[in-house]
Design a protein around this motif. Sequence first.
Motif, short mmCIF file in Angstrom:
data_model
loop_
_atom_site.label_atom_id
_atom_site.label_comp_id
_atom_site.label_asym_id
_atom_site.label_seq_id
_atom_site.Cartn_x
_atom_site.Cartn_y
_atom_site.Cartn_z
N ARG A 116 0.86 -1.19 0.00
CA ARG A 116 0.00 0.00 0.00
C ARG A 116 0.89 1.24 0.00
N PHE A 117 0.67 2.12 -0.97
CA PHE A 117 1.51 3.30 -1.10
C PHE A 117 0.80 4.54 -0.56
N GLY A 118 1.59 5.42 0.00
CA GLY A 118 1.10 6.72 0.44
C GLY A 118 1.82 7.82 -0.31
N VAL A 119 1.15 8.95 -0.49
CA VAL A 119 1.71 10.08 -1.24
C VAL A 119 1.90 11.26 -0.30
N ILE A 120 3.05 11.90 -0.38
CA ILE A 120 3.30 13.14 0.35
C ILE A 120 3.16 14.30 -0.63
N SER A 121 2.14 15.13 -0.43
CA SER A 121 1.84 16.25 -1.32
C SER A 121 2.43 17.55 -0.79
N ILE A 122 2.43 18.56 -1.66
CA ILE A 122 2.88 19.87 -1.20
C ILE A 122 1.75 20.60 -0.47
N LEU A 123 0.58 20.69 -1.08
CA LEU A 123 -0.53 21.46 -0.53
C LEU A 123 -1.78 20.59 -0.43
N LYS A 124 -2.68 20.93 0.49
CA LYS A 124 -3.94 20.19 0.60
C LYS A 124 -4.75 20.28 -0.69
N THR A 125 -4.62 21.40 -1.39
CA THR A 125 -5.36 21.56 -2.64
C THR A 125 -4.83 20.63 -3.75
N SER A 126 -3.66 20.07 -3.56
CA SER A 126 -3.11 19.11 -4.53
C SER A 126 -3.79 17.75 -4.41
N ILE A 127 -4.29 17.43 -3.21
CA ILE A 127 -4.77 16.08 -2.94
C ILE A 127 -5.94 15.67 -3.84
N PRO A 128 -6.98 16.51 -4.02
CA PRO A 128 -8.07 16.09 -4.92
C PRO A 128 -7.59 15.76 -6.33
N ARG A 129 -6.60 16.51 -6.82
CA ARG A 129 -6.06 16.25 -8.15
C ARG A 129 -5.36 14.89 -8.18
N HIS A 130 -4.62 14.60 -7.12
CA HIS A 130 -3.95 13.30 -7.04
C HIS A 130 -4.97 12.15 -6.94
N LEU A 131 -6.03 12.37 -6.17
CA LEU A 131 -7.04 11.33 -6.01
C LEU A 131 -7.72 11.02 -7.34
N ARG A 132 -7.97 12.06 -8.13
CA ARG A 132 -8.57 11.83 -9.45
C ARG A 132 -7.65 10.97 -10.31
N TYR A 133 -6.37 11.27 -10.24
CA TYR A 133 -5.42 10.54 -11.09
C TYR A 133 -5.26 9.08 -10.63
N ILE A 134 -5.19 8.88 -9.33
CA ILE A 134 -5.08 7.53 -8.79
C ILE A 134 -6.32 6.72 -9.16
N GLY A 135 -7.50 7.36 -9.12
CA GLY A 135 -8.72 6.70 -9.56
C GLY A 135 -8.68 6.38 -11.04
N GLN A 136 -8.18 7.31 -11.84
CA GLN A 136 -8.05 7.10 -13.28
C GLN A 136 -7.14 5.91 -13.57
N MET A 137 -6.10 5.74 -12.76
CA MET A 137 -5.17 4.63 -12.94
C MET A 137 -5.73 3.30 -12.41
N GLY A 138 -6.84 3.37 -11.65
CA GLY A 138 -7.42 2.17 -11.08
C GLY A 138 -6.63 1.60 -9.92
N MET A 139 -5.97 2.46 -9.15
CA MET A 139 -5.07 2.02 -8.08
C MET A 139 -5.63 2.21 -6.68
N GLN A 140 -6.93 2.45 -6.55
CA GLN A 140 -7.49 2.75 -5.24
C GLN A 140 -7.25 1.64 -4.21
N ALA A 141 -7.28 0.39 -4.63
CA ALA A 141 -7.15 -0.72 -3.69
C ALA A 141 -5.77 -0.80 -3.06
N ARG A 142 -4.77 -0.22 -3.71
CA ARG A 142 -3.41 -0.25 -3.19
C ARG A 142 -3.00 1.08 -2.58
N PHE A 143 -3.94 2.03 -2.51
CA PHE A 143 -3.65 3.39 -2.07
C PHE A 143 -3.98 3.54 -0.59
N ALA A 144 -2.99 3.99 0.20
CA ALA A 144 -3.18 4.15 1.64
C ALA A 144 -3.68 5.54 2.01
#
Length: 221
Positions: A112-140
């Motif tokens: 399970r991988f975790g992401v360290i972002s710069i800003l809280k406003t970056s997180i929704p953009r990252h979540l969209r991309y992780i969903g697009q990649m189909g990686m939610q099950a491995r995302f911490a």
Amino acid sequence: MSERILVINPNSTEACTQGIDEAMAPLRMAGGPQIECMTLKEGPAGVQSQADVERVVQPLARTVAARDNDCSAFVIACFSDPGLHACREATRKPVLGIAESGILTALTLGQRFGVISILKTSIPRHLRYIGQMGMQARFAGDRAVGLGVVELTDEARTLSRMIDAGTELRDKDGADVLVMGCAGMARYRDRLQQAIGVPVVEPTQAAVAMAVGQARLKWAA
């Protein structure tokens, strides 16, 4: 023609490009491809919003097209992977985005991988991309350090906040591998991994390592 990997920093902050260039040291070797890091002069100081992402797409595609004849592969060194598909349309050479490459590399290093972002406003953009990649099950999870791209040059403050975010991802979210969610964090990988005690993926390194392999194996020919 010698092989060349072009790493493009889509923001205009030279300190960010310098940090990326320094992180390439382990991948520069005798007989290997040249690794050139460049700054997109037309870019904003930091790619920190969807508007910033959209703004750099065409300049990136033009850069890739202009350098197509003297490069073996291209890496877009921004965790939003701006212009990735437009750049792939501009060349038949491999084009790698650091978010996609960093996440795929993390999957080989932990469950399970975790992401360290710069800003809280970056997180929704990252979540969209992780969903697009189909990686939610491995995302911490994804936790922000609350610093913009330019502020990442403050080493003491940045490293301290990254260690705090990484510790929470490990202990509270169950991440057993971390991905740094900004190319501007490159200089902190070794120190962060030593402090947290789990694998830490610097995504530009991951993308360049893939680019070297793809260019050598001619998969995109």
